[in-house]
Scaffold this active site. Sequence first.
Site, PDB file in Angstrom:
ATOM      1  N   ASN A   9       0.862  -1.182   0.000  1.00  0.00           N
ATOM      2  CA  ASN A   9       0.000   0.000   0.000  1.00  0.00           C
ATOM      3  C   ASN A   9       0.898   1.231   0.000  1.00  0.00           C
ATOM      4  O   ASN A   9       1.466   1.591   1.024  1.00  0.00           O
ATOM      5  CB  ASN A   9      -0.903  -0.006   1.249  1.00  0.00           C
ATOM      6  CG  ASN A   9      -1.768   1.243   1.326  1.00  0.00           C
ATOM      7  OD1 ASN A   9      -1.898   1.967   0.349  1.00  0.00           O
ATOM      8  ND2 ASN A   9      -2.350   1.487   2.488  1.00  0.00           N
ATOM      9  N   LYS A  11       0.039   4.214  -0.349  1.00  0.00           N
ATOM     10  CA  LYS A  11      -0.658   5.402   0.181  1.00  0.00           C
ATOM     11  C   LYS A  11      -0.391   6.605  -0.739  1.00  0.00           C
ATOM     12  O   LYS A  11      -0.242   6.437  -1.944  1.00  0.00           O
ATOM     13  CB  LYS A  11      -0.240   5.700   1.624  1.00  0.00           C
ATOM     14  CG  LYS A  11      -0.286   4.477   2.518  1.00  0.00           C
ATOM     15  CD  LYS A  11      -0.178   4.822   3.965  1.00  0.00           C
ATOM     16  CE  LYS A  11       0.028   3.557   4.769  1.00  0.00           C
ATOM     17  NZ  LYS A  11      -0.238   3.722   6.181  1.00  0.00           N
ATOM     18  N   HIS A  97      -9.779   1.109   4.642  1.00  0.00           N
ATOM     19  CA  HIS A  97      -8.520   1.376   5.348  1.00  0.00           C
ATOM     20  C   HIS A  97      -8.803   2.351   6.491  1.00  0.00           C
ATOM     21  O   HIS A  97      -9.611   3.275   6.345  1.00  0.00           O
ATOM     22  CB  HIS A  97      -7.488   1.952   4.375  1.00  0.00           C
ATOM     23  CG  HIS A  97      -6.101   1.937   4.943  1.00  0.00           C
ATOM     24  ND1 HIS A  97      -5.688   2.860   5.878  1.00  0.00           N
ATOM     25  CD2 HIS A  97      -5.055   1.101   4.757  1.00  0.00           C
ATOM     26  CE1 HIS A  97      -4.432   2.584   6.220  1.00  0.00           C
ATOM     27  NE2 HIS A  97      -4.028   1.527   5.556  1.00  0.00           N
ATOM     28  N   GLU A  99      -7.253   4.804   7.546  1.00  0.00           N
ATOM     29  CA  GLU A  99      -7.040   6.214   7.215  1.00  0.00           C
ATOM     30  C   GLU A  99      -8.264   6.789   6.515  1.00  0.00           C
ATOM     31  O   GLU A  99      -8.629   7.948   6.749  1.00  0.00           O
ATOM     32  CB  GLU A  99      -5.769   6.363   6.352  1.00  0.00           C
ATOM     33  CG  GLU A  99      -4.517   6.109   7.191  1.00  0.00           C
ATOM     34  CD  GLU A  99      -3.340   5.525   6.449  1.00  0.00           C
ATOM     35  OE1 GLU A  99      -3.306   5.560   5.208  1.00  0.00           O
ATOM     36  OE2 GLU A  99      -2.429   4.993   7.130  1.00  0.00           O
ATOM     37  N   GLU A 169      -5.918  -4.897  10.472  1.00  0.00           N
ATOM     38  CA  GLU A 169      -4.892  -3.882  10.691  1.00  0.00           C
ATOM     39  C   GLU A 169      -5.181  -3.126  11.986  1.00  0.00           C
ATOM     40  O   GLU A 169      -5.966  -2.162  11.968  1.00  0.00           O
ATOM     41  CB  GLU A 169      -4.875  -2.885   9.525  1.00  0.00           C
ATOM     42  CG  GLU A 169      -4.588  -3.519   8.187  1.00  0.00           C
ATOM     43  CD  GLU A 169      -3.979  -2.509   7.231  1.00  0.00           C
ATOM     44  OE1 GLU A 169      -2.887  -2.771   6.739  1.00  0.00           O
ATOM     45  OE2 GLU A 169      -4.577  -1.442   7.023  1.00  0.00           O
ATOM     46  N   GLY A 175       1.933   2.279  10.729  1.00  0.00           N
ATOM     47  CA  GLY A 175       2.855   3.398  10.564  1.00  0.00           C
ATOM     48  C   GLY A 175       3.521   3.833  11.861  1.00  0.00           C
ATOM     49  O   GLY A 175       4.140   4.895  11.917  1.00  0.00           O
ATOM     50  N   SER A 215       2.973  -2.205  10.388  1.00  0.00           N
ATOM     51  CA  SER A 215       4.427  -2.216  10.552  1.00  0.00           C
ATOM     52  C   SER A 215       5.081  -3.554  10.221  1.00  0.00           C
ATOM     53  O   SER A 215       6.068  -3.945  10.849  1.00  0.00           O
ATOM     54  CB  SER A 215       4.819  -1.750  11.968  1.00  0.00           C
ATOM     55  OG  SER A 215       4.341  -0.432  12.189  1.00  0.00           O
ATOM     56  N   GLY A 236       2.506  -1.055   4.371  1.00  0.00           N
ATOM     57  CA  GLY A 236       2.606   0.352   4.009  1.00  0.00           C
ATOM     58  C   GLY A 236       4.062   0.759   3.841  1.00  0.00           C
ATOM     59  O   GLY A 236       4.683   0.550   2.794  1.00  0.00           O
TER      60      GLY A 236
END
Length: 253
Positions: A9, A11, A97, A99, A169, A175, A215, A236
């Site tokens: 991903n 992003k 996701h 986010e 996740e 992150g 992570s 990510g």
Amino acid sequence: MRKQIAAANWKMNLTIQQGEQLIDDILAIPHDIKDNQEVIFAVPAPYLAMAQQKLRNKENVFVAAQNVYSKKSGAYTGEISVDMLSSLAVQYVVIGHSERREYFNESNAFLAEKVNICLDNNIHPIFCCGEALAIREAGTQNEFVASQLKESLYHLSADQIRRIVIAYEPIWAIGTGKTASSAQAQEMHAFIRTSLTDQYGANTANSISILYGGSVKAANAAEIFSQPDVDGGLVGGASLNAEEFASIINALQ
Ligand code: PEP
């Protein structure tokens, strides 16, 4: 045998030139993608055509969009439709996701609409779920994830849900450099699989890939992927580094 998947991903990172270079660098590193394995690149929307062009002849390698809208077409300036993705032969899209849930207020009900339009148009959702730190600390993560699954997925038939990839996740691990332990990942993945079994039966539940995200990096991928209910990762930060991501591909079991 369900698929083992390494999904990148990106992003909102990289220029198109950097993205092309990254794909070239990853492909240049020796890696072994077995028959039951897939590698997926979720790239920014303006790079979908480039990535599709570069990867279309690579076996078991696919391109994903990072977003899609719930309506077929119309006056929705800036949105991306399933037909646009299909016209590029894009077969996967990341949905839900954390986010997007957090910054764009995407609710479970809205995500259910996105899941529906994807399945109606032969695009596989990579459906993300997972709890925030406060929920984990309160010990209610199972109930929280169960409600995400119920409200966005459990209206589907068994044939439909088999076409979905689930990504667990935990938000506290995305992150942050803080990874769930392999035991914590396995515990939640087993919970999700049991929930799928209760809803759809063991055959269907055992055919759905459940990825871990949060992570994942070269140094921890093999340990996390070795857990029986972890079928790969959604990655990510580490997917932006060719050596890291190639190692993660090679860590698939
Ligand atoms: C993600 O973007 O889905 C993710 C898991 O990010 P990271 O690997 O950087 O934690």
